[in-house]
Design an enzyme around this catalytic site. Sequence first.
Site, PDB file in Angstrom:
ATOM      1  N   ASN A  80      34.095  -4.980 -33.354  1.00 34.01           N
ATOM      2  CA  ASN A  80      33.090  -5.102 -32.328  1.00 34.01           C
ATOM      3  C   ASN A  80      32.160  -6.297 -32.933  1.00 34.01           C
ATOM      4  O   ASN A  80      30.861  -6.249 -32.307  1.00 34.01           O
ATOM      5  CB  ASN A  80      32.248  -3.760 -32.234  1.00 34.01           C
ATOM      6  N   HIS A 107      30.797  -6.774 -35.814  1.00 30.09           N
ATOM      7  CA  HIS A 107      29.888  -6.350 -36.925  1.00 30.09           C
ATOM      8  C   HIS A 107      30.374  -7.249 -38.280  1.00 30.09           C
ATOM      9  O   HIS A 107      31.395  -7.566 -38.216  1.00 30.09           O
ATOM     10  CB  HIS A 107      29.969  -4.911 -37.213  1.00 30.09           C
ATOM     11  N   GLU A 134      25.813  -3.290 -37.298  1.00 29.12           N
ATOM     12  CA  GLU A 134      26.453  -3.155 -35.669  1.00 29.12           C
ATOM     13  C   GLU A 134      25.860  -3.716 -34.665  1.00 29.12           C
ATOM     14  O   GLU A 134      24.714  -4.185 -34.982  1.00 29.12           O
ATOM     15  CB  GLU A 134      26.515  -1.514 -35.535  1.00 29.12           C
ATOM     16  N   ASP A 191      28.489  -2.957 -48.370  1.00 31.32           N
ATOM     17  CA  ASP A 191      28.020  -1.995 -47.921  1.00 31.32           C
ATOM     18  C   ASP A 191      28.784  -0.747 -48.675  1.00 31.32           C
ATOM     19  O   ASP A 191      29.535  -0.968 -49.531  1.00 31.32           O
ATOM     20  CB  ASP A 191      28.517  -1.843 -46.624  1.00 31.32           C
TER      21      ASP A 191
HETATM   22  P1  PGA Z   1      39.010  -4.943 -42.195  1.00 30.34           P
HETATM   23  O1  PGA Z   1      37.462  -4.770 -41.703  1.00 30.34           O
HETATM   24  O2  PGA Z   1      39.124  -6.068 -42.919  1.00 30.34           O
HETATM   25  O3  PGA Z   1      39.648  -3.592 -42.517  1.00 30.34           O
HETATM   26  O4  PGA Z   1      39.732  -5.417 -40.570  1.00 30.34           O
HETATM   27  C1  PGA Z   1      36.617  -5.634 -41.601  1.00 30.34           C
HETATM   28  C2  PGA Z   1      35.312  -5.044 -41.182  1.00 30.34           C
HETATM   29  O5  PGA Z   1      35.315  -4.154 -40.306  1.00 30.34           O
HETATM   30  O6  PGA Z   1      34.361  -5.690 -41.307  1.00 30.34           O
END
Ligand code: PGA
Length: 218
Positions: free
Chosen positions: A119, A121, A126, A60
């Site tokens: 959440n 994702h 999302e 992304d």
């Molecule tokens: P993080 O994010 O590795 O910073 O915890 C993971 C994500 O949101 O996919």
Amino acid sequence: MNVLKNYWELGSRVADIVEHVLALPEPKLILPTGSTPLSLYKELVNRQLDWSSVTTYNLDEYVDNTIQDQSYRYFMVENLFKHTNMDEDNIYFPGDTAVWPQMDYGIGVDLCLLGIGGNGHIAFNEPGSSFQSETRIVDLTEETIKDNSRFFPTIDDVPTQAVTMGLKSIMSSKKIVLMVSGEHKLNIMNVAMAGEVTESVPASILQNHKNVKIYYCE
Ligand code: PGA
């Protein structure tokens, strides 16, 4: 699920898998950003592997990001790419729309590395994202914007949109490794991997993949 002693062991164990994949002819990887893969990228840099025939696709990228050193391309260059012998022409980000069809149809990805959001994702798919989703521009949820605000001067600087690889595209990878770091992610990981398979919890789609490994550390 593999439970590791700590964050550095998580990086090291997943690096073993990446090293194995790099030994394949013309390997293709999907790579994540975020805090979770940092120990992995450090370990991969330390190992000084041969990346010359590797192609990478990032999951992304933000849209309309004004803080350039928070772009995911910058993150990848700083934490991995510039320390390897990767061919720049083999590095792809979904911000470039020309690469979308490649990301969606038959890239033949050997290994997809993922983190999980609070959440549920994966990438920026999302809750509510279709299991058939392909690469596209999405609105980020309030929770994601809040989670990511730790990397920005203020919450108002966090982009509200991103380009993300879709769930269908991720699922077409031959092998998937989900990295989960921190007790605060334990609940959502359990919901995703043992609860109902539902578009309300995007990571739950991984239950439908035949070759998924989960690496967790507190
Ligand atoms: P993080 O994010 O590795 O910073 O915890 C993971 C994500 O949101 O996919």
